[in-house]
Design a protein around this motif. Structure first.
Motif, short mmCIF file in Angstrom:
data_model
loop_
_atom_site.label_atom_id
_atom_site.label_comp_id
_atom_site.label_asym_id
_atom_site.label_seq_id
_atom_site.Cartn_x
_atom_site.Cartn_y
_atom_site.Cartn_z
N CYS A 14 0.87 -1.18 0.00
CA CYS A 14 0.00 0.00 0.00
C CYS A 14 0.90 1.22 0.00
O CYS A 14 2.06 1.14 0.42
CB CYS A 14 -0.89 0.03 1.24
SG CYS A 14 -2.18 -1.23 1.16
N GLN A 16 0.47 3.82 1.89
CA GLN A 16 0.71 3.98 3.34
C GLN A 16 -0.35 3.16 4.07
O GLN A 16 -1.39 2.84 3.50
CB GLN A 16 0.64 5.45 3.74
CG GLN A 16 -0.75 6.04 3.61
CD GLN A 16 -0.84 7.50 4.04
OE1 GLN A 16 0.09 8.27 3.86
NE2 GLN A 16 -1.97 7.88 4.61
N LYS A 17 -0.08 2.81 5.32
CA LYS A 17 -1.04 2.01 6.06
C LYS A 17 -2.17 2.91 6.59
O LYS A 17 -1.92 3.98 7.15
CB LYS A 17 -0.35 1.35 7.27
CG LYS A 17 0.41 0.10 6.97
CD LYS A 17 -0.43 -1.04 6.40
CE LYS A 17 -1.19 -1.84 7.44
NZ LYS A 17 -1.88 -3.02 6.83
N CYS A 18 -3.39 2.46 6.42
CA CYS A 18 -4.53 3.20 6.98
C CYS A 18 -4.58 2.95 8.49
O CYS A 18 -4.10 1.92 8.98
CB CYS A 18 -5.82 2.74 6.33
SG CYS A 18 -5.85 3.02 4.55
N TYR A 20 -6.77 2.03 10.53
CA TYR A 20 -7.62 0.99 11.09
C TYR A 20 -7.28 -0.40 10.55
O TYR A 20 -7.88 -1.39 10.91
CB TYR A 20 -9.10 1.28 10.74
CG TYR A 20 -9.33 1.36 9.25
CD1 TYR A 20 -9.73 0.24 8.54
CD2 TYR A 20 -9.11 2.54 8.55
CE1 TYR A 20 -9.91 0.30 7.16
CE2 TYR A 20 -9.28 2.61 7.18
CZ TYR A 20 -9.68 1.49 6.49
OH TYR A 20 -9.84 1.55 5.13
N CYS A 21 -6.28 -0.47 9.64
CA CYS A 21 -6.11 -1.68 8.82
C CYS A 21 -5.29 -2.76 9.50
O CYS A 21 -4.16 -2.52 9.93
CB CYS A 21 -5.44 -1.30 7.51
SG CYS A 21 -5.13 -2.73 6.47
N PHE A 23 -5.10 -5.80 7.71
CA PHE A 23 -4.78 -6.74 6.64
C PHE A 23 -3.27 -6.82 6.50
O PHE A 23 -2.57 -5.87 6.87
CB PHE A 23 -5.34 -6.27 5.29
CG PHE A 23 -6.84 -6.20 5.27
CD1 PHE A 23 -7.61 -7.29 5.63
CD2 PHE A 23 -7.49 -5.04 4.88
CE1 PHE A 23 -9.00 -7.22 5.61
CE2 PHE A 23 -8.87 -4.97 4.87
CZ PHE A 23 -9.62 -6.06 5.23
N SER A 25 -0.46 -5.95 4.75
CA SER A 25 0.04 -5.09 3.66
C SER A 25 1.12 -4.18 4.24
O SER A 25 1.07 -3.82 5.42
CB SER A 25 -1.08 -4.26 3.06
OG SER A 25 -1.46 -3.24 3.94
N GLY A 63 -5.80 -7.15 -1.62
CA GLY A 63 -4.59 -6.67 -0.94
C GLY A 63 -4.87 -6.12 0.43
O GLY A 63 -5.86 -6.46 1.06
N GLY A 64 -4.00 -5.15 0.78
CA GLY A 64 -3.12 -4.42 -0.08
C GLY A 64 -3.84 -3.58 -1.15
O GLY A 64 -5.04 -3.42 -1.16
N THR A 65 -3.04 -3.11 -2.06
CA THR A 65 -3.54 -2.28 -3.15
C THR A 65 -3.04 -2.83 -4.49
O THR A 65 -1.99 -2.40 -4.98
CB THR A 65 -3.08 -0.81 -2.96
OG1 THR A 65 -3.45 -0.37 -1.66
CG2 THR A 65 -3.70 0.10 -4.00
N ASN A 98 -7.50 1.36 -5.37
CA ASN A 98 -7.71 2.53 -4.52
C ASN A 98 -7.65 3.80 -5.33
O ASN A 98 -6.77 3.94 -6.19
CB ASN A 98 -6.67 2.56 -3.38
CG ASN A 98 -7.05 1.61 -2.28
OD1 ASN A 98 -8.23 1.46 -1.96
ND2 ASN A 98 -6.08 0.95 -1.69
N ARG A 135 -6.64 7.45 4.89
CA ARG A 135 -6.69 7.10 3.47
C ARG A 135 -5.87 8.11 2.67
O ARG A 135 -5.74 9.27 3.08
CB ARG A 135 -8.14 7.12 2.96
CG ARG A 135 -9.08 6.19 3.70
CD ARG A 135 -8.81 4.74 3.48
NE ARG A 135 -8.83 4.35 2.08
CZ ARG A 135 -8.89 3.08 1.67
NH1 ARG A 135 -8.89 2.08 2.53
NH2 ARG A 135 -8.89 2.80 0.39
S1 SF4 Z 1 -5.13 -2.74 2.58
FE1 SF4 Z 1 -6.68 -1.14 2.25
S2 SF4 Z 1 -7.24 -0.53 4.34
FE2 SF4 Z 1 -5.28 -1.62 4.48
S3 SF4 Z 1 -3.69 -0.06 4.38
FE3 SF4 Z 1 -4.03 -0.79 2.30
S4 SF4 Z 1 -5.56 0.63 1.46
FE4 SF4 Z 1 -5.60 0.88 3.67
#
Ligand code: SF4
Length: 381
Positions: A14, A16-18, A20-21, A23, A25, A63-65, A98, A135
């Motif tokens: 990604c 950058q990391k969001c 709340y995420c 996952f 990535s 993902g990820g992105t 995204n 985001r």
């Molecule tokens: S996977 Fe989605 S929610 Fe998680 S950091 Fe990447 S864009 Fe943000």
């Protein structure tokens, strides 16, 4: 006749990391993408013989992105998929994208390679909420990406939105939903924010002003009601689609159909066994360096019990608005559903569960408390 198989590919990068995420990535590691795509292709080529009796009827790049991957690397991956798998001519090929990472060149490249469904992570049309979530995009960038995707011929688009956000109220959510519906996406996924451990939000959870349970409930019921008015069918707790646009790939998870995953953190359900690859990019890359080596598959314990488990079947099927059909249950397990799960009947009277056309299913308000209800009716308790 060949059996159908879903294919999931994880792209763990990604921008950058969001906040709340949780996952798997990695932010700011885009320079690793070419090496990763090379490794993925190697992995797929080394394993493809296992799946030669199957036809791939859904591909999901998640993902990820995935939309961070450039055209050259995307072509490489798509060529490998075509060389290694028997792909159905009617395959659903989804890619998560995204806003802020899509370009006309990338969209044309996806189209050329058979991608026919985009899933765009919008989350909110309120720029303040987007910034709080961490985001990288704003609403204007989403609008540009969505319109560009339509211009490039994408006729099946999902938009992800979130509710239960810090400082969000029903009016903000209603504005987001109204803005999104103006684009007429074929599919909308609406997820409630959960504060997960190991996220920046978790560290500051005491300072976040989150909607309480009643407010979250109102938001969920509002989403279900409003989306129905807008012509969307709710087919799963969090998923709403226009006619014939249910996500084929995600349905495989809930219907316990077979799928295989590639990449760190990807899960698979194949020949009755569930396994996953570790959340570790470096280990994944290293494991593919030696000729003929493969990343280690981690098999889930109790898998053989799980496959025949009526609990798992009920848990997954009850996520769907079609619910559990009594006859199908009896044909599959040789037992009566209500004899096995008599406690479901007690949720009929307060309209948490309905019984229609031979199936038990959650109502909207039942979906909102489905974890609690399942904890009451399933046997493992
Ligand atoms: S996977 Fe989605 S929610 Fe998680 S950091 Fe990447 S864009 Fe943000």
């Amino acid at each position: 006749m060949q059996k159908n198989l879903g294919l999931y590919i994880h792209i763990p990068f990604c921008k950058q990391k969001c906040n709340y995420c949780d996952f798997y990535s990695l932010g700011c590691n885009e320079n690793k993408i070419p090496e990763y795509i090379e490794a993925l292709c190697t992995h797929i080529k080394r394993e493809a013989h296992l799946y030669r009796n199957y036809q791939i009827d859904s591909i999901f790049l998640g993902g990820g992105t995935p939309s961070l991957v450039n055209e050259k690397d995307f072509d490489k991956l798509a060529i490998t998929l075509r060389e290694c798998f028997n792909i159905s001519p009617t395959v659903e090929f989804s890619l998560e994208a995204n806003p802020g990472t899509l370009t006309e060149e990338k969209l044309n490249c996806y189209k050329k390679n058979g991608v026919n469904r985009l899933s765009i992570g919008l989350q909110s049309t309120n720029d303040t909420e987007l910034s709080v979530l961490g985001r990288i995009h704003n609403f204007d960038e989403f609008a540009k990406s969505f319109n560009l995707a339509r211009q490039c011929g994408f006729a099946n688009i999902n938009v992800d939105i979130m509710y239960g956000l810090p400082d969000q109220n029903l009016a903000n959510l209603s504005k987001t939903l109204g803005d999104v519906c103006k684009f007429s996406p074929e599919h909308i996924s609406a997820y409630c924010l959960k504060i997960e451990e190991n996220t920046p939000f978790y560290k500051i959870r005491e300072n976040l002003i989150l909607p309480n349970d009643d407010e979250e409930y109102d938001m969920y019921i509002y989403l279900c009601t409003e989306l129905k008015k807008q012509g969307y069918e709710q087919y799963e707790i969090s998923n709403f689609s226009k006619k014939a646009s249910r996500c084929v790939h995600n349905l495989k998870y809930w219907l316990s159909e077979e799928y295989i995953g590639f990449g760190p953190s990807a899960h698979s359900f194949f020949k009755g066994k569930r396994y996953y690859y570790e959340n570790n990019l470096e280990k994944y890359l290293n494991s593919l360096e030696c000729v003929d080596n493969l990343p280690k598959k981690h098999y889930e314990e109790d898998t053989s019990l799980e496959i025949n488990s009526t609990d798992e079947y009920v848990m997954l099927k009850m996520r769907l608005s079609d619910g559990v059909n009594e006859k199908e249950f009896e044909d599959k397990f040789g037992k009566s559903f209500t004899d096995e799960y008599p406690r479901i009947l007690s949720f009929l009277k307060d309209n948490y569960v309905t019984y229609k056309n031979g199936a038990y299913a959650f109502t909207e308000k039942g979906f909102f408390v489905s974890n609690y209800i399942l904890s009451q009716i399933l046997k493992f308790n």
